[in-house]
Enzyme design. Structure first.
Site, PDB file in Angstrom:
ATOM      1  N   GLU A  89      30.849  27.769   3.194  1.00 40.84           N
ATOM      2  CA  GLU A  89      30.218  26.444   3.352  1.00 40.84           C
ATOM      3  C   GLU A  89      31.198  25.481   4.008  1.00 40.84           C
ATOM      4  O   GLU A  89      32.413  25.601   3.828  1.00 40.84           O
ATOM      5  CB  GLU A  89      29.844  25.881   1.978  1.00 40.84           C
ATOM      6  N   ASP A 149      28.532  18.801  -1.616  1.00 42.12           N
ATOM      7  CA  ASP A 149      28.403  17.396  -2.009  1.00 42.12           C
ATOM      8  C   ASP A 149      27.703  17.369  -3.375  1.00 42.12           C
ATOM      9  O   ASP A 149      28.344  17.562  -4.403  1.00 42.12           O
ATOM     10  CB  ASP A 149      27.616  16.685  -0.895  1.00 42.12           C
TER      11      ASP A 149
HETATM   12  P1  5GP Z   1      24.691  19.018  -0.960  1.00 43.33           P
HETATM   13  O1  5GP Z   1      24.478  17.577  -1.359  1.00 43.33           O
HETATM   14  O2  5GP Z   1      23.432  19.804  -1.117  1.00 43.33           O
HETATM   15  O3  5GP Z   1      25.875  19.637  -1.682  1.00 43.33           O
HETATM   16  O4  5GP Z   1      25.100  19.002   0.588  1.00 43.33           O
HETATM   17  C1  5GP Z   1      24.175  19.267   1.568  1.00 43.33           C
HETATM   18  C2  5GP Z   1      24.694  19.130   2.939  1.00 43.33           C
HETATM   19  O5  5GP Z   1      24.862  17.760   3.239  1.00 43.33           O
HETATM   20  C3  5GP Z   1      26.022  19.759   3.337  1.00 43.33           C
HETATM   21  O6  5GP Z   1      25.958  21.140   3.573  1.00 43.33           O
HETATM   22  C4  5GP Z   1      26.276  19.004   4.627  1.00 43.33           C
HETATM   23  O7  5GP Z   1      25.568  19.589   5.685  1.00 43.33           O
HETATM   24  C5  5GP Z   1      25.707  17.641   4.328  1.00 43.33           C
HETATM   25  N1  5GP Z   1      26.791  16.716   3.998  1.00 43.33           N
HETATM   26  C6  5GP Z   1      27.199  16.284   2.798  1.00 43.33           C
HETATM   27  N2  5GP Z   1      28.228  15.438   2.909  1.00 43.33           N
HETATM   28  C7  5GP Z   1      28.487  15.342   4.252  1.00 43.33           C
HETATM   29  C8  5GP Z   1      29.461  14.623   5.022  1.00 43.33           C
HETATM   30  O8  5GP Z   1      30.333  13.887   4.524  1.00 43.33           O
HETATM   31  N3  5GP Z   1      29.410  14.799   6.377  1.00 43.33           N
HETATM   32  C9  5GP Z   1      28.489  15.592   6.998  1.00 43.33           C
HETATM   33  N4  5GP Z   1      28.534  15.671   8.322  1.00 43.33           N
HETATM   34  N5  5GP Z   1      27.561  16.281   6.302  1.00 43.33           N
HETATM   35  C10 5GP Z   1      27.572  16.163   4.944  1.00 43.33           C
END
Ligand code: 5GP
Length: 186
Positions: free
Chosen positions: A98, A102
């Site tokens: 990954e 987040d």
């Molecule tokens: P989750 O919240 O499900 O853990 O994260 C989902 C997705 O949100 C990550 O795989 C990524 O694509 C996007 N994401 C989360 N934080 C960031 C960030 O700080 N920058 C970018 N570019 N994408 C993010």
């Protein structure tokens, strides 16, 4: 929306050093086995190709593309598979690669999806971990860097599909604080 690169959080040299360390740890832990790296497109692609070359084991590669429903990167936990794996993972040692974890909701979905397909083992390697914003319970076996809760781009991570080719990770400054809008595919 206006966006501009902010401060560099992790420079290219630090990323490459950490990738070598992760590759060495993974090579030690899986010694004598063959490993299937499953990259989550598109964000993890850059990290995955560097990591794969730092692993001294027989390695095969496959990719999943996922997106969360809705226009925002604030994950709802409802994930859609845009591209499935090419081959069966039954009996395989799988390492999910990954770019960033987040809330953990996307990863939680991916892990449940993979576990249902009968792998020998599933572990997780992420370049970046925003621990403070975690909502789902996920175990991360290999972490590159723990970062604060800010929106970052570079080394695979995008804003509106841009910045993925930067060799470093930097904060993105937006004109308004709607950092998540327009960030597109994962
Ligand atoms: P989750 O919240 O499900 O853990 O994260 C989902 C997705 O949100 C990550 O795989 C990524 O694509 C996007 N994401 C989360 N934080 C960031 C960030 O700080 N920058 C970018 N570019 N994408 C993010």
């Amino acid at each position: 929306m206006e966006a501009a690169l902010g401060a560099t959080l992790i420079d290219a040299e630090a990323i490459q050093r950490r990738v070598r360390e992760l590759g060495a740890a993974i090579s030690r832990d899986y010694r004598g086995r063959e490993l299937l790296l499953v990259g989550v497109l598109k964000g993890a692609a850059v990290f995955l190709v560097d990591l794969a070359r730092a692993i001294e084991l027989p390695v095969t590669l496959d990719f999943l593309a996922v997106s969360s429903y809705g226009a925002s990167t604030k994950t709802s936990g409802i994930v859609r598979i845009l591209k499935d794996l090419d081959a069966s993972i039954e009996g395989r040692d799988v390492l999910v690669v990954e770019d960033i974890v987040d809330s953990g909701l996307t990863l939680r979905y991916i892990l449940d999806y993979l576990h249902a397909r009968g792998p020998a083992s599933v572990r997780v390697c992420t370049l970046l971990d925003k621990q403070a914003t975690r909502r789902a319970e996920v175990v991360i076996d290999y972490t590159g860097f723990v970062i604060p809760n800010c929106f970052v781009v570079g080394y695979g991570l995008d804003y509106a599909e841009l910045y993925r080719n930067l060799p470093f990770v930097a904060e993105l400054r937006l004109a308004s604080n709607e950092a998540s809008e327009g960030a597109g595919a994962l």
